[in-house]
Design a protein around this motif. Structure first.
Motif, PDB file in Angstrom:
ATOM      1  N   SER A 227      42.092  18.465  19.501  1.00 18.26           N
ATOM      2  CA  SER A 227      42.395  18.548  20.936  1.00 18.26           C
ATOM      3  C   SER A 227      41.188  18.047  21.723  1.00 18.26           C
ATOM      4  O   SER A 227      40.136  17.742  21.158  1.00 18.26           O
ATOM      5  CB  SER A 227      42.756  19.980  21.324  1.00 18.26           C
ATOM      6  OG  SER A 227      41.665  20.853  21.050  1.00 18.26           O
ATOM      7  N   PHE A 228      41.341  17.993  23.076  1.00 19.07           N
ATOM      8  CA  PHE A 228      40.269  17.448  23.906  1.00 19.07           C
ATOM      9  C   PHE A 228      40.087  18.321  25.140  1.00 19.07           C
ATOM     10  O   PHE A 228      41.062  18.781  25.749  1.00 19.07           O
ATOM     11  CB  PHE A 228      40.599  16.008  24.323  1.00 19.07           C
ATOM     12  CG  PHE A 228      39.516  15.340  25.115  1.00 19.07           C
ATOM     13  CD1 PHE A 228      38.402  14.824  24.481  1.00 19.07           C
ATOM     14  CD2 PHE A 228      39.603  15.245  26.503  1.00 19.07           C
ATOM     15  CE1 PHE A 228      37.395  14.208  25.212  1.00 19.07           C
ATOM     16  CE2 PHE A 228      38.599  14.626  27.234  1.00 19.07           C
ATOM     17  CZ  PHE A 228      37.493  14.102  26.590  1.00 19.07           C
ATOM     18  N   ASN A 229      38.799  18.564  25.487  1.00 20.13           N
ATOM     19  CA  ASN A 229      38.459  19.346  26.679  1.00 20.13           C
ATOM     20  C   ASN A 229      37.534  18.488  27.545  1.00 20.13           C
ATOM     21  O   ASN A 229      36.389  18.220  27.190  1.00 20.13           O
ATOM     22  CB  ASN A 229      37.766  20.651  26.280  1.00 20.13           C
ATOM     23  CG  ASN A 229      37.562  21.580  27.452  1.00 20.13           C
ATOM     24  OD1 ASN A 229      37.698  21.176  28.620  1.00 20.13           O
ATOM     25  ND2 ASN A 229      37.235  22.842  27.151  1.00 20.13           N
TER      26      ASN A 229
ATOM     27  N   ILE B 126      43.562   4.115  26.635  1.00 24.20           N
ATOM     28  CA  ILE B 126      42.472   3.943  25.663  1.00 24.20           C
ATOM     29  C   ILE B 126      42.941   4.527  24.328  1.00 24.20           C
ATOM     30  O   ILE B 126      43.304   5.712  24.250  1.00 24.20           O
ATOM     31  CB  ILE B 126      41.196   4.644  26.128  1.00 24.20           C
ATOM     32  CG1 ILE B 126      40.750   4.110  27.489  1.00 24.20           C
ATOM     33  CG2 ILE B 126      40.084   4.467  25.109  1.00 24.20           C
ATOM     34  CD1 ILE B 126      39.594   4.894  28.076  1.00 24.20           C
ATOM     35  N   SER B 127      42.898   3.729  23.289  1.00 25.88           N
ATOM     36  CA  SER B 127      43.282   4.188  21.946  1.00 25.88           C
ATOM     37  C   SER B 127      42.028   4.256  21.073  1.00 25.88           C
ATOM     38  O   SER B 127      41.387   3.219  20.832  1.00 25.88           O
ATOM     39  CB  SER B 127      44.310   3.245  21.322  1.00 25.88           C
ATOM     40  OG  SER B 127      45.505   3.247  22.068  1.00 25.88           O
ATOM     41  N   LEU B 128      41.707   5.456  20.632  1.00 23.56           N
ATOM     42  CA  LEU B 128      40.578   5.672  19.727  1.00 23.56           C
ATOM     43  C   LEU B 128      41.132   5.917  18.328  1.00 23.56           C
ATOM     44  O   LEU B 128      41.936   6.828  18.109  1.00 23.56           O
ATOM     45  CB  LEU B 128      39.728   6.861  20.188  1.00 23.56           C
ATOM     46  CG  LEU B 128      39.133   6.746  21.604  1.00 23.56           C
ATOM     47  CD1 LEU B 128      38.291   7.981  21.922  1.00 23.56           C
ATOM     48  CD2 LEU B 128      38.301   5.481  21.742  1.00 23.56           C
ATOM     49  N   LYS B 129      40.697   5.103  17.377  1.00 18.38           N
ATOM     50  CA  LYS B 129      41.235   5.156  16.019  1.00 18.38           C
ATOM     51  C   LYS B 129      41.006   6.530  15.381  1.00 18.38           C
ATOM     52  O   LYS B 129      39.898   7.074  15.433  1.00 18.38           O
ATOM     53  CB  LYS B 129      40.592   4.057  15.161  1.00 18.38           C
ATOM     54  CG  LYS B 129      41.195   3.947  13.768  1.00 18.38           C
ATOM     55  CD  LYS B 129      40.552   2.817  12.984  1.00 18.38           C
ATOM     56  CE  LYS B 129      41.150   2.703  11.592  1.00 18.38           C
ATOM     57  NZ  LYS B 129      40.523   1.610  10.809  1.00 18.38           N
TER      58      LYS B 129
ATOM     59  N   GLY C 271      43.250   9.564  18.903  1.00 18.41           N
ATOM     60  CA  GLY C 271      44.377   9.658  19.818  1.00 18.41           C
ATOM     61  C   GLY C 271      44.244   8.702  20.979  1.00 18.41           C
ATOM     62  O   GLY C 271      43.385   7.811  20.999  1.00 18.41           O
ATOM     63  N   ASP C 272      45.102   8.910  21.976  1.00 18.40           N
ATOM     64  CA  ASP C 272      45.167   8.027  23.143  1.00 18.40           C
ATOM     65  C   ASP C 272      44.796   8.803  24.397  1.00 18.40           C
ATOM     66  O   ASP C 272      45.137   9.985  24.550  1.00 18.40           O
ATOM     67  CB  ASP C 272      46.564   7.435  23.293  1.00 18.40           C
ATOM     68  CG  ASP C 272      46.982   6.610  22.079  1.00 18.40           C
ATOM     69  OD1 ASP C 272      46.079   6.050  21.416  1.00 18.40           O
ATOM     70  OD2 ASP C 272      48.197   6.555  21.788  1.00 18.40           O
ATOM     71  N   PHE C 273      44.107   8.114  25.344  1.00 16.82           N
ATOM     72  CA  PHE C 273      43.747   8.675  26.647  1.00 16.82           C
ATOM     73  C   PHE C 273      44.422   7.850  27.740  1.00 16.82           C
ATOM     74  O   PHE C 273      44.502   6.613  27.655  1.00 16.82           O
ATOM     75  CB  PHE C 273      42.225   8.644  26.850  1.00 16.82           C
ATOM     76  CG  PHE C 273      41.482   9.641  26.002  1.00 16.82           C
ATOM     77  CD1 PHE C 273      41.310  10.944  26.449  1.00 16.82           C
ATOM     78  CD2 PHE C 273      40.941   9.257  24.787  1.00 16.82           C
ATOM     79  CE1 PHE C 273      40.616  11.858  25.671  1.00 16.82           C
ATOM     80  CE2 PHE C 273      40.253  10.172  24.012  1.00 16.82           C
ATOM     81  CZ  PHE C 273      40.087  11.470  24.443  1.00 16.82           C
TER      82      PHE C 273
ATOM     83  N   PHE D 274      45.301  13.571  27.087  1.00 12.00           N
ATOM     84  CA  PHE D 274      44.963  13.178  25.705  1.00 12.00           C
ATOM     85  C   PHE D 274      46.170  13.428  24.804  1.00 12.00           C
ATOM     86  O   PHE D 274      46.754  14.517  24.785  1.00 12.00           O
ATOM     87  CB  PHE D 274      43.763  13.974  25.203  1.00 12.00           C
ATOM     88  CG  PHE D 274      43.456  13.753  23.741  1.00 12.00           C
ATOM     89  CD1 PHE D 274      43.000  12.524  23.283  1.00 12.00           C
ATOM     90  CD2 PHE D 274      43.638  14.779  22.807  1.00 12.00           C
ATOM     91  CE1 PHE D 274      42.709  12.314  21.948  1.00 12.00           C
ATOM     92  CE2 PHE D 274      43.354  14.574  21.473  1.00 12.00           C
ATOM     93  CZ  PHE D 274      42.889  13.337  21.040  1.00 12.00           C
ATOM     94  N   THR D 275      46.548  12.390  24.063  1.00  8.47           N
ATOM     95  CA  THR D 275      47.644  12.498  23.095  1.00  8.47           C
ATOM     96  C   THR D 275      47.062  12.319  21.693  1.00  8.47           C
ATOM     97  O   THR D 275      46.642  11.197  21.338  1.00  8.47           O
ATOM     98  CB  THR D 275      48.721  11.434  23.333  1.00  8.47           C
ATOM     99  OG1 THR D 275      49.190  11.532  24.681  1.00  8.47           O
ATOM    100  CG2 THR D 275      49.873  11.606  22.362  1.00  8.47           C
TER     101      THR D 275
END
Length: 312
Positions: A49-51, A97-100, A103-105, A115-116
């Motif tokens: 997850s992302f905070n 933005i896709s980070l390998k 996930g995606d922002f 964040f997905t």
């Protein structure tokens, strides 16, 4: 520099990886579970997850990049800042933005960061190599209906049971019993023959021992006055005797018997040997083993010169 690969490497070991000025990636362990509807078993996994509220630099990511890229710590901090600036610029343009392996922002309609997660890898090291297991559904009701339909159509044929003849077992049992009885009888006869032959051999050895005894007279220091006493011949039913001594006169032999009986021995006279000496026994024994045990005890406690005689 693609800092997402360094973030992924740290998520294997840490539960929180902070990107200074952007936010923190958090992990939470989900236990293994079964999705009954999809017939799929999922192994334990770290969920990412992302905070966006945690933006302070804790030094973890910058120090890791410095070591892996072999650059200074300050250079690593600058590389992180450049990456974050490029991400924010793309987000302001409403790009995704896709980070390998993370996930995606993107920004929603209210302008909030969304964040997905998209984590094809499992960051839980203890579950390394485990994959999802999919099993096909078991159609119990359909198979049961098919079996019932077959049972209705198939005729049931009763085959009379053939009675087997087990009479040969009776004769086999009789043969085993007769063989056991014969073996037992032969063993008993064999043991009796061995015992008799052993007694004969021991007697022959005893004869040789007596032939080596010097023809001597054993006297007691203060002999009794010569009196005529009838020496009662004792009935000797035991073949083994532990001999205490041999005496030239009946009086001395009887005196020795009385002294041994006073000490608790079942003493008796056992006749004369070839040298006409009266032999006195500590006691008679039916087996060679008993006589040997008694002689060893007498050697330890009373008389080291006692010896064993075998009498027919």
């Amino acid at each position: 520099m693609m800092i997402e690969k360094h973030i992924s490497a740290l998520l294997y070991r840490y539960q929180c990886v902070t990107v200074p000025g952007f936010g923190a990636f958090l992990t939470d362990i989900r236990p293994a579970y079964l999705d009954a509807a999809a017939h799929t078993f999922y192994p334990p996994k770290k969920l990412v997850s992302f905070n966006a509220n945690v933006k302070n630099n804790d030094g973890l990511l910058a120090n890791h990049i410095s070591l892996q890229e072999k650059i200074s710590y300050d250079a690593a901090v600058n590389a992180i800042a450049l990456a974050v600036d490029s991400w924010k610029q793309a987000l302001n343009n409403f790009d995704v933005i896709s980070l390998k392996n993370l996930g995606d922002f993107g920004l929603n309609a209210e302008g909030s960061l969304v964040f997905t997660p998209d984590t094809p890898v499992n960051y839980l090291s203890s579950a390394f190599g485990l994959s999802n297991v999919v099993s096909s559904a078991v159609r119990r009701e359909e198979l049961k209906a098919e079996v019932e339909a077959l049972e209705e159509k198939a005729p049931i044929i009763f085959t009379p049971e053939r009675k087997r003849n087990y009479s040969y077992l009776k004769y086999a049992a009789v043969f085993v019993v007769m063989a056991a009885v014969g073996t037992t009888g032969f063993k008993t006869y064999h043991d009796q023959q061995v015992a008799q032959q052993t007694l004969v051999v021991q007697h022959a050895v005893q004869e040789k021992v007596q032939q080596q005894i010097q023809q001597a007279t054993f006297f007691i220091d203060n002999p009794l006055p010569a009196v005529t006493l009838p020496l009662k011949e004792e009935v000797i039913n035991t073949p083994y005797h532990v001999i205490a001594g041999a005496y030239s006169t009946e009086a001395n032999a009887l005196k020795a018997v009385a002294q041994l009986k006073a000490k608790g021995y079942n003493a008796q006279t056992v006749g004369q040997n070839k040298f006409k000496l009266y032999m006195v026994s500590y006691g008679g024994y039916t087996t060679y083993a008993e006589a040997q045990d008694s002689m060893r005890n007498i050697h330890k406690t009373h008389n080291t010169e006692a010896w064993l005689m075998v009498k027919k």
